[in-house]
Design a protein around this motif. Structure first.
Motif, PDB file in Angstrom:
ATOM      1  N   PHE A  25       0.809  -1.203   0.000  1.00 12.75           N
ATOM      2  CA  PHE A  25       0.000   0.000   0.000  1.00 12.75           C
ATOM      3  C   PHE A  25       0.855   1.271   0.000  1.00 12.75           C
ATOM      4  CE2 PHE A  25      -2.836   3.209   1.820  1.00 12.75           C
ATOM      5  CZ  PHE A  25      -3.914   3.061   0.962  1.00 12.75           C
ATOM      6  N   VAL A 108      -0.847   0.709  -8.644  1.00 12.40           N
ATOM      7  CA  VAL A 108      -2.229   0.856  -8.182  1.00 12.40           C
ATOM      8  C   VAL A 108      -2.870  -0.513  -7.934  1.00 12.40           C
ATOM      9  CG1 VAL A 108      -3.293   1.007 -10.487  1.00 12.40           C
ATOM     10  CG2 VAL A 108      -4.373   2.139  -8.528  1.00 12.40           C
ATOM     11  N   TYR A 109      -2.488  -1.526  -8.706  1.00 14.47           N
ATOM     12  CA  TYR A 109      -3.019  -2.869  -8.486  1.00 14.47           C
ATOM     13  C   TYR A 109      -2.566  -3.397  -7.120  1.00 14.47           C
ATOM     14  CZ  TYR A 109      -3.716  -2.927 -13.598  1.00 14.47           C
ATOM     15  OH  TYR A 109      -4.075  -2.646 -14.881  1.00 14.47           O
ATOM     16  N   GLN A 111      -1.732  -1.625  -4.568  1.00 15.49           N
ATOM     17  CA  GLN A 111      -2.435  -0.876  -3.528  1.00 15.49           C
ATOM     18  C   GLN A 111      -3.865  -1.379  -3.352  1.00 15.49           C
ATOM     19  OE1 GLN A 111      -1.500   3.017  -5.149  1.00 15.49           O
ATOM     20  NE2 GLN A 111      -0.212   3.442  -3.348  1.00 15.49           N
ATOM     21  N   CYS A 112      -4.475  -1.820  -4.436  1.00 15.33           N
ATOM     22  CA  CYS A 112      -5.843  -2.342  -4.355  1.00 15.33           C
ATOM     23  C   CYS A 112      -5.901  -3.700  -3.658  1.00 15.33           C
ATOM     24  CB  CYS A 112      -6.458  -2.450  -5.743  1.00 15.33           C
ATOM     25  SG  CYS A 112      -6.879  -0.856  -6.462  1.00 15.33           S
ATOM     26  N   ILE A 113      -4.867  -4.539  -3.845  1.00 18.16           N
ATOM     27  CA  ILE A 113      -4.898  -5.859  -3.211  1.00 18.16           C
ATOM     28  C   ILE A 113      -4.250  -5.869  -1.833  1.00 18.16           C
ATOM     29  CG2 ILE A 113      -5.073  -7.132  -5.377  1.00 18.16           C
ATOM     30  CD1 ILE A 113      -2.107  -7.833  -5.094  1.00 18.16           C
TER      31      ILE A 113
END
Length: 129
Positions: A25, A108-109, A111-113
């Motif tokens: 993150f 960003v991926y 951070q999303c997971i």
């Protein structure tokens, strides 16, 4: 005694998930660079695989003592099987796969997971006791 040691290993593994979630993150590029290093040298390759096997075996061992044995058994066995496959995979192939995977993982991926890593880590600790 083995059960206490195995539970300790699983707790450490859960903490790794929590830390990984935080790094994904806050510093996704750093995390992505670590993924790219998988298989890059014999020490990193075989060290990484062996380090994966230890908590995997601990998860399978402690599974009957947890609140959700099937989760620990499945997760542990999946890690064991994939580790054995990686042992059989040539190191350079493993490294090329890691490089390709890291390239596709946009920050960003990650951070999303990241919350998923937190949930897995917290869930493992909760289900262990």
């Amino acid at each position: 005694m083995f059960l206490v040691v195995a539970k300790g290993i699983v707790i450490l593994f859960a903490i790794v998930f929590l830390l990984a979630g935080g790094i994904m993150f806050i510093r996704p590029l750093l995390f992505r660079s670590w993924i790219a290093k998988a298989g890059s040298t014999p020490l990193i390759n075989y060290g990484e695989i062996t380090i994966r096997l230890i908590p995997a075996m601990a998860m399978v061992y402690v599974a009957p003592e947890t609140k959700l044995p099937l989760f620990f058994q499945l997760f542990g066995w999946i890690m064991i099987v994939t580790s054995l496959v990686l042992y059989a995979t040539p190191r350079k192939v493993h490294h090329q796969l890691s490089l390709g995977f890291a390239e596709k993982l946009k920050p960003v991926y990650l951070q999303c997971i990241a919350p998923l890593a937190f949930l897995i880590g917290m869930g493992m600790i909760y289900l262990l006791f």
